[in-house]
Motif scaffolding. Structure first.
Motif, short mmCIF file in Angstrom:
data_model
loop_
_atom_site.label_atom_id
_atom_site.label_comp_id
_atom_site.label_asym_id
_atom_site.label_seq_id
_atom_site.Cartn_x
_atom_site.Cartn_y
_atom_site.Cartn_z
N ALA A 80 0.83 -1.21 0.00
CA ALA A 80 0.00 0.00 0.00
C ALA A 80 0.86 1.26 0.00
O ALA A 80 0.58 2.22 -0.71
N ILE A 81 1.93 1.26 0.78
CA ILE A 81 2.83 2.43 0.82
C ILE A 81 3.51 2.61 -0.52
O ILE A 81 3.64 3.74 -1.01
N LEU A 82 3.91 1.52 -1.15
CA LEU A 82 4.56 1.60 -2.45
C LEU A 82 3.61 2.16 -3.52
O LEU A 82 3.98 3.02 -4.31
N VAL A 83 2.38 1.67 -3.53
CA VAL A 83 1.40 2.15 -4.51
C VAL A 83 1.12 3.63 -4.30
O VAL A 83 1.07 4.41 -5.27
N LEU A 84 0.94 4.05 -3.06
CA LEU A 84 0.67 5.47 -2.79
C LEU A 84 1.86 6.35 -3.17
O LEU A 84 1.68 7.43 -3.72
N SER A 85 3.06 5.88 -2.87
CA SER A 85 4.23 6.70 -3.20
C SER A 85 4.43 6.82 -4.71
O SER A 85 4.99 7.80 -5.18
N PRO A 115 3.02 11.36 -7.34
CA PRO A 115 3.57 12.22 -8.40
C PRO A 115 2.75 12.19 -9.68
O PRO A 115 2.60 13.21 -10.35
N ILE A 116 2.18 11.04 -10.00
CA ILE A 116 1.36 10.94 -11.22
C ILE A 116 0.10 11.79 -11.07
O ILE A 116 -0.27 12.53 -11.98
N ALA A 117 -0.56 11.69 -9.92
CA ALA A 117 -1.77 12.48 -9.69
C ALA A 117 -1.44 13.97 -9.68
O ALA A 117 -2.22 14.79 -10.17
#
Length: 142
Positions: free
Chosen positions: A61-66, A70-72
């Motif tokens: 979850a932390i990896l996906v959010l990180s 930047p993309i968002a």
């Protein structure tokens, strides 16, 4: 210096003594002190895979959010319009068009650039020409 002889000097007692018959009775004393109940009933079994699964899910979850932040940010802050400075830099540096070709492509009735320009009064034009030190360059270009 006086020679030191280990065998002839008086020895000092260490102060530590073992009780009488300690090593002979050690095994029996240890067995008596152990609990009589089976060990399996007292211990609680905790699954390692459950802890491992929650840790892996947290890391994922932390990896996906990180990776998504930047993309968002780029998607939400992207400017849809091209600013005039970028357009001018592109036309002057990246294309092979010269100034005369660019002016020839601009049609006065359809051009947004020309329609947004205001008419310059003659006094303002005279002031600009008087204060500009590169007046010869402006005259030669046109």
């Amino acid at each position: 210096m006086k020679p030191f002889k280990l065998d002839q000097e008086p020895k000092i007692d260490s102060g530590f003594k073992t009780p009488e018959h300690y090593f002979e009775n050690f095994a029996t004393n240890l067995i008596q002190k152990l609990p009589k109940e089976p060990i399996a009933e007292e211990t609680k079994v905790v699954s390692i895979s459950r802890k491992r699964k929650t840790v892996l899910m947290t890391i994922a979850a932390i990896l996906v959010l990180s990776l998504m932040i930047p993309i968002a940010y780029q998607v939400n802050t992207k400017n849809k319009e091209v600013d005039t400075v970028t357009l001018e830099n592109y036309l002057t540096e990246e294309t092979t068009l010269n100034q005369d070709e660019l002016i020839g492509e601009i049609e006065p009735e359809n051009s947004v650039i020309i329609s947004k320009t205001k008419e310059i009064e003659t006094e303002t034009l005279e002031d600009i020409l008087v204060t500009n030190p590169n007046i010869e360059n402006l005259v030669i270009e046109n």
